[in-house]
Design an enzyme around this catalytic site. Structure first.
Site, PDB file in Angstrom:
ATOM      1  N   LYS A  10      64.222   1.794  -3.169  1.00 21.17           N
ATOM      2  CA  LYS A  10      63.733   3.094  -2.865  1.00 21.17           C
ATOM      3  C   LYS A  10      64.331   4.123  -3.697  1.00 21.17           C
ATOM      4  CE  LYS A  10      65.230   5.221   0.387  1.00 21.17           C
ATOM      5  NZ  LYS A  10      65.908   6.464  -0.200  1.00 21.17           N
ATOM      6  N   ASP A 138      64.810   5.639   7.280  1.00 17.78           N
ATOM      7  CA  ASP A 138      64.141   5.493   6.019  1.00 17.78           C
ATOM      8  C   ASP A 138      63.300   4.134   6.459  1.00 17.78           C
ATOM      9  OD1 ASP A 138      65.366   7.557   4.804  1.00 17.78           O
ATOM     10  OD2 ASP A 138      66.697   6.441   3.771  1.00 17.78           O
TER      11      ASP A 138
END
Length: 293
Positions: A10, A138
């Site tokens: 990410k 997340d």
């Protein structure tokens, strides 16, 4: 049957800290993309539960604290007998731990997707995202797996479907950096929000947009780990159009004009710092596919 999928890195292309809630959580706005490179996860039928770790960053991830095992156990807690059959899980850990590129969260998200498919559990995306939120802030964005704007504490997700693929170079100086320590070192917690989201832009236009943004965690991380500044300067010296830290660090990324230039820069940095994690890759426009083996 064996199912496998990449758990992509990410990348916070921009990350603005715009406030703080009364419970201590910080309010963020972040443009997030996912790389074509990451960890790799597989699940398959077994007589008893097993968990195998492989890859260059596998050390220290055994045991109940692993995000993937937590995802397995949370699904069993929620779906009981529907998720009871034993499963063999293999995690190939290719991303550095505690490095600002969401390795653990991406592993958890990929584990949720693979295991719900393996156990044939039908869930709506919103339901799976809520389960993922129980594993980490997340995880929902990693479940989404496509370019997006994250806001709130990271739970509000707005897709950015037209973001172009970018040649990038990921560099980590080989040191973990704890996220709480970075947030604790923040000096300014109320900063300007992101500019309007970039849509229908070329790679060059996106880079120009990114130059209007920042990572508000970068100064705090630099105060804890000054070597991050060396990483950023190296990326700039090697021709990055923009060099920035991702997340809470210490991984930094450089965006390059071409994939070839990113690879060449990576080779140069690897020669100078053989102990660092260096990987040329690109951001992707869609989520990785689950595959049957």
């Amino acid at each position: 049957m064996k199912l496998e999928c990449i758990a992509p890195a990410k990348i916070n292309l921009a990350l603005h800290v715009i406030g703080r809630r009364t419970d201590g959580y910080h309010l963020l706005e972040s443009l997030v993309a996912f790389a074509a490179f990451g960890d790799r996860l597989s699940v398959e039928k077994a007589e008893a539960d097993t968990f195998l770790l492989a890859g260059p960053f596998r050390d220290g991830l055994e045991g109940s604290g692993n995000f993937v095992l937590n995802a397995r156990d949370l699904l069993r807690e929620k779906f009981a007998s529907r998720a009871s059959s034993p499963v063999a899980i293999t995690l190939e850990k290719n991303l550095p731990v505690a490095s600002g590129i969401g390795g653990g969260s991406s592993d958890a998200a990929t584990g949720l997707k693979l295991l719900t498919r393996y156990w044939e559990i039908e869930t709506e995306p919103a339901e799976l995202a809520q389960i993922g939120l129980g594993l980490g802030a997340d995880v929902p964005m990693c479940l989404f797996g496509q370019p997006l704007i994250a806001s709130g504490i990271g739970e509000k997700l707005e897709p950015v479907s037209t973001l172009p693929s970018l040649p990038i170079l990921l560099v980590n100086p080989g040191l973990p950096l704890a996220t709480p320590a970075v947030f604790s070192s923040l000096v300014e917690r109320e900063n300007a929000p992101l500019p309007p989201a970039p849509r229908n832009k070329s790679a060059a236009e996106l880079v120009n947009w990114l130059r209007l943004t920042r990572n508000d965690l970068e100064p705090a991380a630099l105060s804890i780990m000054p070597v991050i500044g060396i990483v950023l300067r190296l990326l700039q010296t090697e021709g990055a159009l923009i060099a920035r830290m991702s997340g809470s660090g210490a991984t930094c990324f450089g965006i390059f004009e071409t994939a070839s230039k990113a690879r060449q820069a990576g080779e140069m940095i690897s020669r100078r710092h053989p102990g660092w994690f260096v990987r040329a890759t690109q951001t992707r426009a869609s989520m990785p596919e689950l595959s049957h083996v």
